[in-house]
Design an enzyme around this catalytic site. Structure first.
Site, PDB file in Angstrom:
ATOM      1  N   HIS A  69      -0.782  -0.068   0.564  1.00 55.55           N
ATOM      2  CA  HIS A  69      -0.604   1.302   1.119  1.00 55.55           C
ATOM      3  C   HIS A  69      -1.960   1.973   1.019  1.00 55.55           C
ATOM      4  O   HIS A  69      -2.962   1.454   0.513  1.00 55.55           O
ATOM      5  CB  HIS A  69       0.033   2.000  -0.265  1.00 55.55           C
ATOM      6  CG  HIS A  69       1.710   1.617  -0.244  1.00 55.55           C
ATOM      7  ND1 HIS A  69       2.537   2.399  -0.725  1.00 55.55           N
ATOM      8  CD2 HIS A  69       2.087   0.195   0.113  1.00 55.55           C
ATOM      9  CE1 HIS A  69       3.710   1.752  -1.013  1.00 55.55           C
ATOM     10  NE2 HIS A  69       3.519   0.489  -0.487  1.00 55.55           N
ATOM     11  N   GLU A  71      -2.981   4.732  -0.213  1.00 59.02           N
ATOM     12  CA  GLU A  71      -3.755   5.055  -1.345  1.00 59.02           C
ATOM     13  C   GLU A  71      -4.397   4.059  -2.264  1.00 59.02           C
ATOM     14  O   GLU A  71      -5.592   4.244  -2.541  1.00 59.02           O
ATOM     15  CB  GLU A  71      -2.646   5.721  -2.329  1.00 59.02           C
ATOM     16  CG  GLU A  71      -1.812   6.916  -1.777  1.00 59.02           C
ATOM     17  CD  GLU A  71      -0.451   6.360  -0.939  1.00 59.02           C
ATOM     18  OE1 GLU A  71      -0.718   5.533  -0.134  1.00 59.02           O
ATOM     19  OE2 GLU A  71       0.607   7.118  -1.350  1.00 59.02           O
ATOM     20  N   CYS A  99       4.091   6.733  -3.650  1.00 61.41           N
ATOM     21  CA  CYS A  99       5.241   6.203  -4.397  1.00 61.41           C
ATOM     22  C   CYS A  99       4.962   5.819  -5.805  1.00 61.41           C
ATOM     23  O   CYS A  99       3.721   6.308  -6.388  1.00 61.41           O
ATOM     24  CB  CYS A  99       5.321   4.886  -3.645  1.00 61.41           C
ATOM     25  SG  CYS A  99       4.330   3.690  -3.890  1.00 61.41           S
ATOM     26  N   CYS A 102       1.541   3.752  -6.236  1.00 67.60           N
ATOM     27  CA  CYS A 102       0.439   4.521  -5.896  1.00 67.60           C
ATOM     28  C   CYS A 102       0.303   5.797  -7.018  1.00 67.60           C
ATOM     29  O   CYS A 102      -0.795   5.996  -7.348  1.00 67.60           O
ATOM     30  CB  CYS A 102       0.564   5.104  -4.452  1.00 67.60           C
ATOM     31  SG  CYS A 102       0.496   3.693  -3.418  1.00 67.60           S
TER      32      CYS A 102
END
Length: 165
Positions: A69, A71, A99, A102
Site C-alpha cells: 500500500h 502508506e 486501512c 496502514c
C-alpha cells in the site's frame, strides 16, 4: 477517580490548511501515477520539518504484494531516509483513509499526524470503520485531519473503478 484520556482530533489552523493542501497535492500526484500503472490510485507522502522524507503510490499489482500500500511503502522509505524507524514529528498525507494495516503501521512508526483526503466507509481504520490511530488503549496516538482535497481523491478513485466495470 481516574479518567480515561480522550482521543485528540486536531483542527488545522489557516496556515496548516494551506500546508496540508500543498502536501496533499504531492500525494495526489502519486495517486495519479499509480492510476497510470493500473493500480488503485492511492498516494502517500511523509513530511517532517517542512521536508518530504518519502512519497509512494500503491504497488500491490506490480509487486504482487498485498502489503504494498502507498502508506506502507512511504513509511518504509521515510524510515530508510531518516535512518530510524521512529517517525516522530512526521506527518503522513494520503489520498484515501488508511486501512487497518496502514493505520496500525502509523501507530507503530510513531507518526505524529495523519492527513487523509477521501473517507473509506468499507475499510477505513482511521475514522470510518475503526479509529486505530486515536485508540486510547494503544501506546501511541496519531492526530488526524480528514477531508483535505476529498473531491480530487474521490474523482481518481471513481475513474479507476469505472474503468474496471
Amino acid at each position: 477517580m481516574q479518567t480515561t484520556p480522550q482521543p485528540r482530533r486536531d483542527v488545522p489552523s489557516q496556515r496548516d490548511a494551506r500546508e496540508d493542501a500543498i502536501w496533499m497535492a504531492l500525494a495526489l500526484d502519486e495517486a495519479r501515477q499509480a492510476l497510470e500503472r493500473g493500480e488503485v490510485p492511492v498516494g502517500a507522502v511523509v513530511v517532517r520539518d517542512g521536508e518530504v522524507l518519502a512519497r509512494a503510490g500503491n504497488e500491490r499489482e506490480a509487486r504482487q504484494d498485498p502489503t504494498a500500500h502507498a502508506e506502507v511503502l512511504a513509511l518504509r522509505a521515510a524510515a530508510a531516509a531518516s535512518g530510524h524507524w521512529r517517525l516522530q514529528d512526521a506527518t503522513l498525507y494520503v489520498t484515501l483513509e488508511p486501512c487497518a494495516m496502514c493505520a496500525g503501521a502509523l501507530v507503530l512508526a510513531r507518526v505524529a499526524h495523519v492527513v487523509f483526503a477521501a473517507a473509506d466507509p468499507k475499510a477505513g481504520a482511521v475514522e470510518s470503520v475503526f479509529a486505530i490511530p486515536t485508540d486510547v488503549r494503544l501506546n501511541h496516538r496519531v492526530t488526524v485531519t480528514s477531508g483535505v482535497a476529498t473531491d480530487d481523491a474521490t474523482a481518481l478513485l471513481q475513474q479507476f473503478f469505472s474503468q474496471r466495470r
